[in-house]
Design an enzyme around this catalytic site. Structure first.
Site, mmCIF file in Angstrom:
data_model
loop_
_atom_site.group_PDB
_atom_site.id
_atom_site.type_symbol
_atom_site.label_atom_id
_atom_site.label_comp_id
_atom_site.label_asym_id
_atom_site.label_seq_id
_atom_site.Cartn_x
_atom_site.Cartn_y
_atom_site.Cartn_z
ATOM 1 N N LYS A 1 -75.498 39.564 21.995
ATOM 2 C CA LYS A 1 -75.394 39.580 20.029
ATOM 3 C C LYS A 1 -74.859 41.239 19.926
ATOM 4 O O LYS A 1 -74.157 42.241 19.064
ATOM 5 C CB LYS A 1 -75.936 38.713 19.815
ATOM 6 C CG LYS A 1 -76.270 39.283 18.188
ATOM 7 C CD LYS A 1 -77.496 38.992 17.883
ATOM 8 C CE LYS A 1 -77.740 38.981 15.927
ATOM 9 N NZ LYS A 1 -77.073 38.053 15.770
ATOM 10 N N GLU B 1 -72.087 16.203 10.356
ATOM 11 C CA GLU B 1 -72.550 16.778 11.663
ATOM 12 C C GLU B 1 -72.946 15.846 12.241
ATOM 13 O O GLU B 1 -72.690 15.201 13.745
ATOM 14 C CB GLU B 1 -73.187 17.770 11.306
ATOM 15 C CG GLU B 1 -73.151 19.336 13.079
ATOM 16 C CD GLU B 1 -74.107 19.688 12.931
ATOM 17 O OE1 GLU B 1 -73.816 20.993 11.932
ATOM 18 O OE2 GLU B 1 -75.322 20.338 13.163
ATOM 19 N N HIS C 1 -76.000 19.869 -2.196
ATOM 20 C CA HIS C 1 -74.777 21.430 -1.965
ATOM 21 C C HIS C 1 -74.353 20.262 -0.597
ATOM 22 O O HIS C 1 -75.159 20.248 0.544
ATOM 23 C CB HIS C 1 -75.711 22.292 -2.224
ATOM 24 C CG HIS C 1 -74.332 23.614 -0.677
ATOM 25 N ND1 HIS C 1 -73.048 24.069 -1.944
ATOM 26 C CD2 HIS C 1 -74.297 24.338 -0.091
ATOM 27 C CE1 HIS C 1 -72.640 24.505 -0.968
ATOM 28 N NE2 HIS C 1 -73.189 25.110 0.454
ATOM 29 N N CYS D 1 -71.636 22.782 2.707
ATOM 30 C CA CYS D 1 -70.501 22.706 3.387
ATOM 31 C C CYS D 1 -70.169 22.799 5.050
ATOM 32 O O CYS D 1 -70.416 22.291 4.829
ATOM 33 C CB CYS D 1 -71.269 24.415 3.210
ATOM 34 S SG CYS D 1 -72.455 25.019 4.002
ATOM 35 N N HIS E 1 -67.727 33.844 2.623
ATOM 36 C CA HIS E 1 -67.661 34.022 3.561
ATOM 37 C C HIS E 1 -66.691 35.506 4.466
ATOM 38 O O HIS E 1 -66.544 35.836 5.008
ATOM 39 C CB HIS E 1 -67.247 32.650 4.564
ATOM 40 C CG HIS E 1 -68.039 31.452 4.482
ATOM 41 N ND1 HIS E 1 -67.991 30.532 3.591
ATOM 42 C CD2 HIS E 1 -69.549 31.346 5.557
ATOM 43 C CE1 HIS E 1 -69.016 29.603 4.306
ATOM 44 N NE2 HIS E 1 -69.697 30.750 5.204
ATOM 45 N N SER F 1 -79.204 31.193 -2.316
ATOM 46 C CA SER F 1 -80.528 32.107 -2.142
ATOM 47 C C SER F 1 -79.468 33.208 -2.482
ATOM 48 O O SER F 1 -77.745 33.460 -3.042
ATOM 49 C CB SER F 1 -79.862 32.549 -0.417
ATOM 50 O OG SER F 1 -78.142 31.963 0.096
ATOM 51 N N CYS G 1 -71.127 28.501 -1.912
ATOM 52 C CA CYS G 1 -72.593 28.520 -0.077
ATOM 53 C C CYS G 1 -73.783 29.507 -1.052
ATOM 54 O O CYS G 1 -73.393 30.409 -1.584
ATOM 55 C CB CYS G 1 -71.600 28.621 0.476
ATOM 56 S SG CYS G 1 -73.632 28.165 2.206
HETATM 57 N N1 GLN Z 1 -79.515 26.914 -0.618
HETATM 58 C C1 GLN Z 1 -78.691 27.466 0.099
HETATM 59 C C2 GLN Z 1 -78.828 29.078 0.524
HETATM 60 O O1 GLN Z 1 -78.378 29.191 -0.688
HETATM 61 C C3 GLN Z 1 -77.663 27.125 1.457
HETATM 62 C C4 GLN Z 1 -77.314 27.206 2.803
HETATM 63 C C5 GLN Z 1 -76.261 25.881 2.738
HETATM 64 O O2 GLN Z 1 -75.906 25.537 2.014
HETATM 65 N N2 GLN Z 1 -75.741 26.433 4.608
HETATM 66 O O3 GLN Z 1 -78.975 29.987 1.119
HETATM 67 ZN ZN ZN Z 2 -73.486 26.121 1.955
#
Ligand code: GLN
Ligand code: ZN
Length: 754
Positions: free
Chosen positions: A23, A606, A642, A644, A693, A434, A725
């Site tokens: 990494k 997943e 949510h 993603c 992203h 976040s 996200c």
């Molecule tokens: N609440 C989380 C954030 O905003 C959701 C993150 C995610 O869906 N992977 O970071």
């Molecule tokens: Zn997300």
């Protein structure tokens, strides 16, 4: 002349480095802080220490070509010459990283989850005219490199059928074209590679075909037969091991059995030995040591399974169920763990030792073939991943039957109560939780862990960050605010650190994609919430503003999906225990006056089983667990969820069944698909309008366009406006600019719709 398969092996090994050396080397190279030579030297040293370590542990069959600078599926695309024209550059490494990460004005190839793991692979693009050609430098190079150390290895390759099934049709391909249509051409390249490896003196090659443990059509099974028939009949080739892991081969087992390959690797942890007689005459590489979990193997059960397989199929070698890529390196380094727990754990090093030990026991004198096998349920897996001692706490936990959720009031009642309480405008703007994690906060967290600063000092920094995030959202004009999650290192680890029944590691990194790693918590006992986790932060944030602040929780399925989980209880039961804890937290947030609560479930998709026959049952209990976690909320509390990276379109009915008042879905990369199917969705919906992203900041016109498009399927009084996200990985500069444009676009449309 085929040499016999070694008595012990593993199907693959971690490659990021015990201290994430790869990494660091990759990121230094990408940022221009180091050159190619340094990156290559780090990689070489990692390969060398892996081979030497495996040999020192007594493993007989050493894999090679399991190293990767980014991803093994991308490596396979390069091996086959399947490099889309737009990525080609003079420098081969630049080409490789352009496909993985994008380049100036060029988006990367798509990335998605590797079967039901949290590892992500790069999706190759194959078209009707893709010109395949062999580039054998990497597998040959690794064979030679190991040989220079005095070690013979077995190159590991993604097999042709799995490679093509995981690929996507190149954009612009004619309707009805599927990458698998190119099987014959691809198999010819593998044939040439096998000839080169044979010329190099390689005895065995491993071809990974995990796609065969999912449901396959007769045409796909015919492709397996054709591919391995052709490769098997080659005059000049190494012996072939086909490895199918993450479940049972099912219908593909007799098909493989009928091809001239010399060995088949079975996952006997997740799958069974059902039908293994058909493999008599070949070597069965028996995966009895789990590559997916971190519990010590139950030696007696594993041995019983090995003997039963030997009895039924003849030749057996001992192996891991899949590559060890999915577990951390070495549990001995986890000196902070409770010794009683540590004694029950096995990471990659320990698993190799288990494989070696089992191979020794299987071959021990007095245990020759022909001796009656130890009793093992016929065709059943021996469940070797079971902890040897029962976890602390009552093993029964609380029973899911006690949790029959009465459900919430009908949506119309809730919607009216919430409208009355929250008084939100049309097209309300919110975020996913976040805000950017500053270096300052990360350093403070490290300093707190190292005891360099006190709890009080850390807390005041978190508070200051919350003040800043609330002030920013007020200034930008958002409607439902968040506290920004500055106290969280990670959306799962944070909760694991605050719940009983979980342990966290210091060095337990597992590759997620490219240079990214996560440290999955270890869920070892009954889950309990000793005290409220998020309430004081939410309460503090709400005290700073008259706008509603959204409480932020991670859902039970996601917490479990991104942890290593005890396997002495059904998964469902464990998820419900976590749901109990989330339910208590929801209730406490509500009592603290929080009117909007989001429970994230990005991992819902997943955990969907690979076999269709098992999917409905999973989705039913997963949805029920979510509803149990959230249904204690009154009709006045607005529940958001949510998702993603979820291929949301594939599980839309389940998402709808979560019964959240508002659902936000990642849709920048799958916009058409998401909007194409949400017409039937009956509650609030926020298809993401800002791709977090990418560092790109969308302008207001673009967001307005995306919203107008969404308004064609989602009525204005149900459409929410939000990014795709969390904003954690972006900079404040990008976030401020993007959110200002998002608010501007929403208010333009609001004017038109009121
Ligand atoms: N609440 C989380 C954030 O905003 C959701 C993150 C995610 O869906 N992977 O970071
Ligand atoms: Zn997300």
């Amino acid at each position: 002349m085929t040499s016999s398969f070694p008595a012990s092996t593993v199907l693959g090994y971690p490659r990021i480095g015990p201290d994430r050396e790869l990494k660091r080397a990759l990121e230094a190279y990408w940022e221009g802080r180091s050159g190619r030579a340094e990156l290559e030297e780090t990689a070489r040293r990692l390969r060398e220490s892996t081979w030497r370590r495996l040999a020192a542990l007594g493993l007989e069959g050493l894999p090679s070509n399991t190293f990767s600078y980014y991803d093994q599926v991308l490596d396979t695309a390069v091996l086959l010459g399947a490099v889309p024209e737009r990525y080609r550059q003079d420098d081969d490494l630049a080409t490789y990283f352009a496909m993985a990460r994008g380049a100036e004005g060029l988006a990367p190839l798509r990335m998605t989850k590797w079967f039901d793991t949290n590892y992500h692979y790069i999706v190759p693009e194959i078209g009707p005219d893709t010109a395949f050609s062999l580039d054998a430098a990497k597998p040959l190079g690794e064979v030679r490199e190991a040989r220079a150390l005095g070690l013979e290895t077995r190159p590991v390759l993604v097999g042709p059928v799995t490679f093509l099934l995981l690929a996507q049709a190149e954009p612009g391909s004619p309707d009805g074209f599927a990458p698998l249509d190119r099987l014959d051409d691809v198999v010819e390249v593998y044939a040439r590679l096998l000839a080169e490896l044979a010329a190099e003196g390689v005895a065995w090659v491993q071809l990974d075909e995990p796609a065969l443990v999912a449901d396959r059509t007769p045409a796909e099974l015919a492709a397996v037969e054709a591919a391995y028939g052709r490769l098997g009949r080659l005059e000049n080739r190494p012996a072939l091991l086909v490895a199918a892991y993450f479940g049972d081969l099912g219908d593909a087992l007799p098909v493989l059995a009928g091809t001239p390959v010399e060995a088949v690797a079975l996952d006997l942890v997740r799958g069974t030995a059902h039908g293994v007689e058909a493999l008599a005459g070949k070597t069965v590489v028996a995966g009895v040591v789990s590559g997916r979990n971190v519990w010590r193997t139950d030696r007696d059960r594993a041995l019983a399974t090995l003997r039963a397989v030997r009895e039924r199929a003849g030749r057996v070698a001992v192996s891991t169920s899949c590559s060890l890529l999915h577990v951390p390196y070495d549990v001995e380094r986890e000196t902070g763990l409770d010794p009683a727990l540590r004694a029950r754990l096995a990471f990659a090093e320990q698993k190799v030792a288990e494989v070696v030990e089992l191979a020794g026991l299987l071959a021990a004198p007095g245990d020759l073939p022909g001796q009656p096998p130890a009793p093992a349920e016929d065709g059943q897996p021996a469940a070797p991943g079971r902890p040897q001692t029962s976890p602390p706490g009552s093993p029964s936990g609380s029973r899911p039957e006690g949790r029959a959720s009465q459900g919430r009031a009908p949506y119309a009642v809730r919607a009216a109560a919430q409208a009355e309480r929250l008084k939100l405008p049309l097209l309300p703007v919110t975020t996913i939780g976040s805000f950017p994690q500053t270096g300052e906060l990360r350093r403070a967290r490290a300093a707190l862990a190292a005891g360099e600063i006190g709890e009080a000092e850390y807390e005041s920094m978190v508070r200051a960050e919350i003040e800043r995030v609330i002030a920013l959202q007020e200034r930008l004009g958002l409607d439902v605010l968040v506290h920004g999650e500055p106290e969280r290192n990670d959306m799962v680890q944070y909760f694991a650190e605050h719940l009983d029944g979980f342990a966290v590691t210091r060095h337990g990194w597992v590759q997620s994609y490219g240079s990214r790693c996560t440290r999955p918590p270890i869920l070892y006992g009954d889950v309990r919430r000793p005290e409220p986790i998020t309430v004081r932060w939410a309460r503090y944030a709400q005290s700073l503003t008259s706008k509603p602040v959204k409480g932020m929780l991670t859902g039970p399925v996601t917490i479990v999906a991104w942890s290593f989980v005890r396997d002495d209880l059904p998964l469902r039961e464990v998820v419900f225990q976590v749901a109990d804890a989330v339910r208590e937290e929801v209730r406490d947030l509500e009592e603290a006056g929080i009117g909007v609560i989001q429970v994230d479930e990005p991992a819902l998709r997943e955990l969907v089983p690979l076999r269709r026959a098992e999917q409905a049952e999973y989705l039913e209990w997963a949805v029920e667990a979510y509803r149990w976690a959230t249904s204690g909320a009154s009709e006045h509390t607005q529940i958001h969820t949510h998702l993603c990276y979820s291929d949301a379109d594939q599980i839309l009915a389940a998402i709808d069944a979560l019964d959240a008042d508002v659902t936000s879905i990642e849709s920048a990369r799958s916009r058409g698909r998401v909007l194409g199917v949400v017409g039937g969705f009956s509650r609030g919906l926020g298809p993401g309008v800002y791709d977090i992203h990418s560092p790109r900041v969308p302008d207001a016109d673009e967001v307005e366009r995306l919203l107008s498009e969404a308004l064609r399927t989602v009525p204005a009084d149900r459409l929410w406006v939000n990014p795709d996200c969390g904003l954690k990985t972006r900079s404040y500069e990008q976030v401020e600019a993007a959110l200002a444009n998002v608010v501007e676009a929403a208010s333009r449309l609001r004017r038109r719709h009121s």
